[in-house]
Motif scaffolding. Structure first.
Motif, mmCIF file in Angstrom:
data_model
loop_
_atom_site.group_PDB
_atom_site.id
_atom_site.type_symbol
_atom_site.label_atom_id
_atom_site.label_comp_id
_atom_site.label_asym_id
_atom_site.label_seq_id
_atom_site.Cartn_x
_atom_site.Cartn_y
_atom_site.Cartn_z
ATOM 1 N N LYS A 1 -46.919 -21.907 6.658
ATOM 2 C CA LYS A 1 -45.805 -20.988 6.873
ATOM 3 C C LYS A 1 -46.268 -19.739 7.637
ATOM 4 N N CYS B 1 -44.451 -16.052 8.567
ATOM 5 C CA CYS B 1 -43.232 -15.248 8.502
ATOM 6 C C CYS B 1 -43.568 -13.771 8.406
ATOM 7 N N PHE C 1 -41.640 -11.775 6.830
ATOM 8 C CA PHE C 1 -41.251 -11.471 5.461
ATOM 9 C C PHE C 1 -42.051 -12.390 4.526
ATOM 10 N N ASP C 2 -41.966 -12.102 3.253
ATOM 11 C CA ASP C 2 -42.581 -12.990 2.253
ATOM 12 C C ASP C 2 -41.652 -12.980 1.032
ATOM 13 N N CYS C 3 -40.449 -13.487 1.249
ATOM 14 C CA CYS C 3 -39.385 -13.356 0.237
ATOM 15 C C CYS C 3 -39.762 -14.045 -1.068
ATOM 16 N N TYR D 1 -37.902 -15.492 -2.954
ATOM 17 C CA TYR D 1 -37.069 -16.684 -3.165
ATOM 18 C C TYR D 1 -37.293 -17.750 -2.097
ATOM 19 N N CYS D 2 -38.311 -17.580 -1.221
ATOM 20 C CA CYS D 2 -38.468 -18.465 -0.054
ATOM 21 C C CYS D 2 -38.733 -19.915 -0.457
ATOM 22 N N GLY E 1 -40.773 -20.577 8.401
ATOM 23 C CA GLY E 1 -40.975 -19.151 8.657
ATOM 24 C C GLY E 1 -39.977 -18.601 9.654
ATOM 25 N N ASN F 1 -34.775 -13.546 10.255
ATOM 26 C CA ASN F 1 -34.784 -12.449 9.272
ATOM 27 C C ASN F 1 -34.579 -11.073 9.924
ATOM 28 N N LYS G 1 -30.469 -12.166 8.811
ATOM 29 C CA LYS G 1 -30.573 -11.806 7.392
ATOM 30 C C LYS G 1 -30.458 -10.292 7.189
HETATM 31 S S1 SF4 Z 1 -36.830 -16.863 3.220
HETATM 32 FE FE1 SF4 Z 1 -36.935 -16.825 5.440
HETATM 33 S S2 SF4 Z 1 -37.401 -14.695 5.911
HETATM 34 FE FE2 SF4 Z 1 -37.903 -14.991 3.770
HETATM 35 S S3 SF4 Z 1 -40.079 -15.508 3.748
HETATM 36 FE FE3 SF4 Z 1 -38.925 -17.438 3.797
HETATM 37 S S4 SF4 Z 1 -38.805 -17.955 5.935
HETATM 38 FE FE4 SF4 Z 1 -39.364 -15.798 5.823
#
Ligand code: SF4
Length: 260
Positions: free
Chosen positions: A33, A35, A37-39, A41-42, A89, A122, A144
């Motif tokens: 991955k 990204c 971000f590092d959500c 909930y990803c 990502g 994102n 997002k």
């Molecule tokens: S949900 Fe989307 S924006 Fe958030 S970490 Fe995962 S890939 Fe990245």
């Protein structure tokens, strides 16, 4: 914990009731991955648990793989309804994102002119002029915006670098309505830190809604957790909560859908 790492650069097609036949385009490596971000909930999991060893696919590899797949789908008589940039990502992190969008539009026009080109992003790279210009050319520019509260963003989306939500909002306005805002609502408490992640209350919804009215997107999509998450303790927003938020967006004159 089960996470999803997608093949690259093409995956699917996936059949969905909402989108029809969606062919995925993944601009990230096939074994991990990447990204900005590092959500928490990803569905791909946390960044540090899925560091890739393979490189990003090149512009040429993406175009060749996409053309091959579209030729195969043409032969089989099952063309996609949508070409969706998503996957492991953030697609706009790819250094040749803009050129790949132009290639994809050419291939779409050649093989499946009725299909939409859709990007799920994102929003962290929309300040780049090339990214902005490319997103203006796609049919569905889905960006997002989980909240407008900087503390909540840091807690839930974990931006890797500097993230200024007010700057993001200004760049969203620069699309002049050519965007769809996607917002995750959820409840619960991060098990490890015992911090609440509930953004369904008025203190989050009211300022978010004010920004939505300023940005004037063509549509808003509100949704909630659908799969297992890398952080423990997160809970779905209720159907009633999502529907109530959706109705407030619609009352403001902006189309909105809620996915539970
Ligand atoms: S949900 Fe989307 S924006 Fe958030 S970490 Fe995962 S890939 Fe990245």
């Amino acid at each position: 914990m089960s996470t999803i790492i997608y093949p690259s650069p093409i995956f699917g097609p996936v059949h969905s009731r909402r989108l029809g036949i969606s062919l995925g385009i993944n601009l990230l490596p096939a074994d991990g991955k990447v990204c900005s971000f590092d959500c928490i909930y990803c569905e791909c999991g946390f960044n540090e648990d899925h560091r890739p060893t393979l490189p990003l696919p090149t512009r040429e590899e993406v175009a060749q793989a996409l053309e091959k797949k579209l030729q195969k789908m043409t032969t089989e008589g099952q063309l996609p309804d949508v070409l969706t940039f998503a996957g492991n990502g953030e697609p706009t992190c790819h250094p040749h994102f803009a050129e790949i969008i132009y290639d994809t539009i050419l291939l779409r026009d050649q093989y499946c002119p009725k299909a939409k080109v859709c990007v799920l992003s994102n929003s962290t790279m929309i300040h780049r002029q090339q990214v902005h210009d490319a997103l203006m050319k796609v049919d569905d520019n889905i960006l997002k915006l989980d909240t407008v509260d900087p503390d909540y963003i840091n807690k839930v989306d974990h931006p890797n670098g500097t993230y200024d939500v007010n700057a993001i909002i200004e760049h969203m306005k620069a699309f002049h309505g050519h965007l769809i805002i996607q917002t995750m609502f959820m409840r619960g408490t991060i098990q490890q830190s015992m911090e609440s992640v509930d953004n369904t209350g008025e203190e989050y919804v009211v300022p978010w809604l004010e920004v939505i009215k300023q940005v004037k997107p063509q549509q808003v999509m509100v949704y909630t957790i659908d799969r297992e998450t890398p952080a423990q303790g997160l809970e779905k927003a209720s159907r009633e909560q999502l529907d109530a938020i959706r109705d407030r967006v619609i009352a403001a004159g902006i189309p909105c859908s809620a996915s539970y």
